[in-house]
Design an enzyme around this catalytic site. Structure first.
Site, PDB file in Angstrom:
ATOM      1  N   ASP A 139     -88.053 -23.746  48.825  1.00 29.99           N
ATOM      2  CA  ASP A 139     -87.860 -23.228  47.353  1.00 29.99           C
ATOM      3  C   ASP A 139     -88.045 -24.593  46.319  1.00 29.99           C
ATOM      4  OD1 ASP A 139     -87.077 -21.567  45.549  1.00 29.99           O
ATOM      5  OD2 ASP A 139     -84.949 -21.742  45.691  1.00 29.99           O
ATOM      6  N   TYR A 141     -88.215 -26.203  42.291  1.00 31.28           N
ATOM      7  CA  TYR A 141     -87.314 -26.367  41.205  1.00 31.28           C
ATOM      8  C   TYR A 141     -88.110 -26.401  40.032  1.00 31.28           C
ATOM      9  CZ  TYR A 141     -82.540 -27.793  39.581  1.00 31.28           C
ATOM     10  OH  TYR A 141     -81.333 -27.894  39.268  1.00 31.28           O
ATOM     11  N   HIS A 146     -84.081 -24.512  33.394  1.00 27.00           N
ATOM     12  CA  HIS A 146     -82.985 -24.168  34.585  1.00 27.00           C
ATOM     13  C   HIS A 146     -82.492 -25.695  35.006  1.00 27.00           C
ATOM     14  CE1 HIS A 146     -80.710 -22.634  37.894  1.00 27.00           C
ATOM     15  NE2 HIS A 146     -81.427 -23.501  38.622  1.00 27.00           N
ATOM     16  N   ARG A 155     -73.975 -32.889  34.530  1.00 25.99           N
ATOM     17  CA  ARG A 155     -74.230 -34.471  34.029  1.00 25.99           C
ATOM     18  C   ARG A 155     -74.680 -34.252  32.689  1.00 25.99           C
ATOM     19  NH1 ARG A 155     -77.102 -33.416  38.561  1.00 25.99           N
ATOM     20  NH2 ARG A 155     -79.000 -33.213  37.159  1.00 25.99           N
ATOM     21  N   GLU A 211     -80.589 -15.784  41.451  1.00 26.75           N
ATOM     22  CA  GLU A 211     -81.698 -16.772  40.683  1.00 26.75           C
ATOM     23  C   GLU A 211     -83.059 -15.911  40.679  1.00 26.75           C
ATOM     24  OE1 GLU A 211     -81.819 -20.529  42.801  1.00 26.75           O
ATOM     25  OE2 GLU A 211     -80.039 -21.274  41.599  1.00 26.75           O
ATOM     26  N   GLU A 213     -86.723 -15.942  40.254  1.00 27.64           N
ATOM     27  CA  GLU A 213     -87.868 -16.928  40.929  1.00 27.64           C
ATOM     28  C   GLU A 213     -88.976 -15.848  40.896  1.00 27.64           C
ATOM     29  OE1 GLU A 213     -86.993 -19.742  43.614  1.00 27.64           O
ATOM     30  OE2 GLU A 213     -84.691 -19.656  43.297  1.00 27.64           O
ATOM     31  N   ASP A 245     -83.046 -15.736  44.719  1.00 25.21           N
ATOM     32  CA  ASP A 245     -82.684 -16.852  45.720  1.00 25.21           C
ATOM     33  C   ASP A 245     -80.998 -16.501  45.270  1.00 25.21           C
ATOM     34  OD1 ASP A 245     -81.767 -19.071  47.167  1.00 25.21           O
ATOM     35  OD2 ASP A 245     -82.267 -20.442  45.819  1.00 25.21           O
ATOM     36  N   ARG A 249     -72.343 -20.340  44.291  1.00 25.47           N
ATOM     37  CA  ARG A 249     -72.138 -21.608  43.486  1.00 25.47           C
ATOM     38  C   ARG A 249     -70.911 -22.616  43.970  1.00 25.47           C
ATOM     39  NH1 ARG A 249     -76.903 -21.966  41.702  1.00 25.47           N
ATOM     40  NH2 ARG A 249     -77.604 -20.395  40.280  1.00 25.47           N
ATOM     41  N   GLN A 252     -71.940 -23.962  47.171  1.00 25.19           N
ATOM     42  CA  GLN A 252     -72.925 -25.143  46.655  1.00 25.19           C
ATOM     43  C   GLN A 252     -72.196 -26.456  46.233  1.00 25.19           C
ATOM     44  OE1 GLN A 252     -75.824 -23.393  44.083  1.00 25.19           O
ATOM     45  NE2 GLN A 252     -77.175 -25.296  43.983  1.00 25.19           N
ATOM     46  N   LYS A 265     -77.158 -20.832  50.226  1.00 26.92           N
ATOM     47  CA  LYS A 265     -78.445 -20.525  49.600  1.00 26.92           C
ATOM     48  C   LYS A 265     -79.043 -19.448  50.918  1.00 26.92           C
ATOM     49  CE  LYS A 265     -79.489 -22.570  45.668  1.00 26.92           C
ATOM     50  NZ  LYS A 265     -79.932 -22.176  44.703  1.00 26.92           N
ATOM     51  N   THR A 269     -82.274 -14.120  50.975  1.00 20.51           N
ATOM     52  CA  THR A 269     -83.096 -14.190  49.669  1.00 20.51           C
ATOM     53  C   THR A 269     -83.881 -12.941  49.839  1.00 20.51           C
ATOM     54  OG1 THR A 269     -83.233 -16.640  50.325  1.00 20.51           O
ATOM     55  CG2 THR A 269     -84.980 -15.472  48.959  1.00 20.51           C
ATOM     56  N   GLU A 386     -76.021 -20.398  34.513  1.00 24.87           N
ATOM     57  CA  GLU A 386     -76.405 -20.871  33.127  1.00 24.87           C
ATOM     58  C   GLU A 386     -75.826 -19.846  31.985  1.00 24.87           C
ATOM     59  OE1 GLU A 386     -80.661 -21.735  33.386  1.00 24.87           O
ATOM     60  OE2 GLU A 386     -80.456 -20.640  34.943  1.00 24.87           O
TER      61      GLU A 386
HETATM   62 CA    CA Z   1     -83.690 -21.667  43.975  1.00 22.70          CA
END
Ligand code: CA
Length: 440
Positions: A139, A141, A146, A155, A211, A213, A245, A249, A252, A265, A269, A386
């Protein structure tokens, strides 16, 4: 010419129509698409098929029909088993030969109609399987918004890490838990630690997310120790599916440092079952949006002018949510997001070339996820993390319910539609999954 350049031929003619009547009003699978998949009816052996309207052309039966010869016959024979890997291994020219022949056999006025009709299976009677036996799943990114949106949650002062614009980031996922659309998503158990808790605990994940994708299917691979030049990268790609995916959270957040995603994860999937070939996508290839002026230039091994000229996709991706209560009340699914796939910072070719750049051997049937594809604005974000700003802003649903993350009974459906001026639109089909309660 770069192998990355799209080829337009008579199979893309927007005026083409099929004698298969349901092709006329089928938005995803008109005769210009002809995606590949693995199907069976109850009690039958899984085998290759091609979608046309609301029917599937049985490739095993077609191979034995006497209607094919040469490379098209070789392709159908390779697709007669329970996975498309043998067909994928034959490469682009063989896939294209099958596509051209099918386009001719299925178009309006084709003299072979009466011979093909008995080879059609209604989709409503078919169970779909994974298109290929997946040896490895990686996978990426590449959805830059995102990465920035998620980074901003953790951050705020430095959302994108310093390597992001230099190297396509990815991690090795788990192939054994990739499943076709419709497979139940069992809420995973996991170890979590709330920020205000002294010690971690173990139990059902509470922050379950989707997610949005793209899934990229590898056709021909490369030998261990060899690389895939960027100008040849798309010759190694069979096509695309949708990929969800699913992500826990809370698991994670506790486990991801220092080695990245793990049990958050790999519980499942989901992919859409139809592989839309790179040949079908040719009219929908676009120039990659230019990098902002102050961004670094990609290193030469990742840069090909042909790829930059046509490495992006004219594709709109959507996510819909329905809760059990919404379905009971007959309410339409709620659209969570809609946005263009051009929000990918790295192209498909760059993903493939980078993956093999250290000599890593790719194999036919390997699957690569793009990473979550989000836009910069509200309404275009590909995950609940998000959309809800990590559960700070709940989503109001037409049933009067609210959501921050997914509850048991919730269903997520991903769709994707390719559109371009002067061509007939095609789609990726559906990638569907419903959350079921945790076990144990
Ligand atoms: Ca992903």
């Amino acid at each position: 010419m770069s192998a990355n350049a799209p080829i337009i031929d008579e199979t893309h003619d927007p005026a083409l129509r099929s004698w298969v009547q349901s092709e006329r009003d089928c938005v995803d699978f008109p005769i210009q698409n002809l995606p590949l998949g693995i199907f069976c009816r109850a009690g039958e052996a899984p085998r290759g098929g091609v979608a046309i309207g609301r029917y599937i052309v049985d490739l095993a039966a077609l191979a034995g029909s006497g209607l094919l010869e040469g490379e098209a016959l070789a392709a159908a024979e390779a697709a007669s088993g329970p996975a498309l890997n043998p067909l994928l291994a034959l490469g682009t020219a063989t896939r294209r030969a099958l596509r051209r022949r099918l386009s001719a056999l299925l178009r309006e006025g084709a003299g072979e109609r009466t011979a093909i009709e008995p080879l059609l299976v209604p989709m409503a009677e078919a169970e779909m399987h994974l298109p290929a036996r997946i040896g490895d799943y990686t996978d990426f990114y590449v959805g830059i918004h995102h990465a920035a949106n998620i980074g901003a949650i953790f951050r705020p002062e430095n959302p994108l890490l310093p390597n992001y614009k230099h190297v396509p980031i990815g991690y090795h996922g788990r192939a054994s838990t990739v499943r076709p659309s419709g497979t139940a998503v069992i809420r995973p158990l996991g170890q979590t630690k709330a920020p205000d808790a002294d010690v971690p605990s173990f139990g059902p994940a509470r922050r379950l997310d989707h997610e949005l994708e793209l899934g990229l299917w590898i056709a021909t691979g490369n030998e261990l120790g060899s690389t895939i030049p960027i100008a040849e990268a798309l010759d190694h790609v069979a096509g695309l599916s949708l990929l969800n995916d699913w992500s826990a959270r809370d698991v994670q957040a506790w486990e991801y440092q220092p080695l990245g995603p793990f049990l958050a994860k790999n519980f499942v999937t989901t992919v859409s079952p139809w592989l839309v070939t790179m040949e079908a996508l040719s009219p929908f290839r676009r120039a990659q949006p230019p990098r902002p002026e102050n961004d670094p230039r990609a290193l030469p091994y990742l840069w090909d002018e042909g790829d930059q000229a046509s490495g992006a996709l004219s594709l709109t991706l959507e996510v819909h949510l329905s809760t059990a209560a919404m379905r009971d009340a007959g309410l339409a699914p709620h659209r969570l997001s809609s946005g263009p796939a051009t929000n990918m910072y790295w192209t498909l070719a760059q993903m493939v070339t980078h993956h093999a750049s250290n000599g890593c051997a790719l194999m036919p049937g390997d699957l690569m996820g793009s990473g979550t594809i989000s836009g910069p604005d509200d309404g275009s974000q590909g995950s609940l993390m998000e959309i809800t700003r990590n559960a700070r802003n709940a989503i109001a649903l037409p049933s009067g319910e609210t959501r921050t993350f997914l509850e048991d009974g919730d269903e997520i459906v991903l769709t994707g539609r390719f559109e371009a001026e002067g061509y007939r639109a095609i789609g990726l089909g559906e990638c569907r999954g419903t959350i079921t309660p945790a076990r144990g």
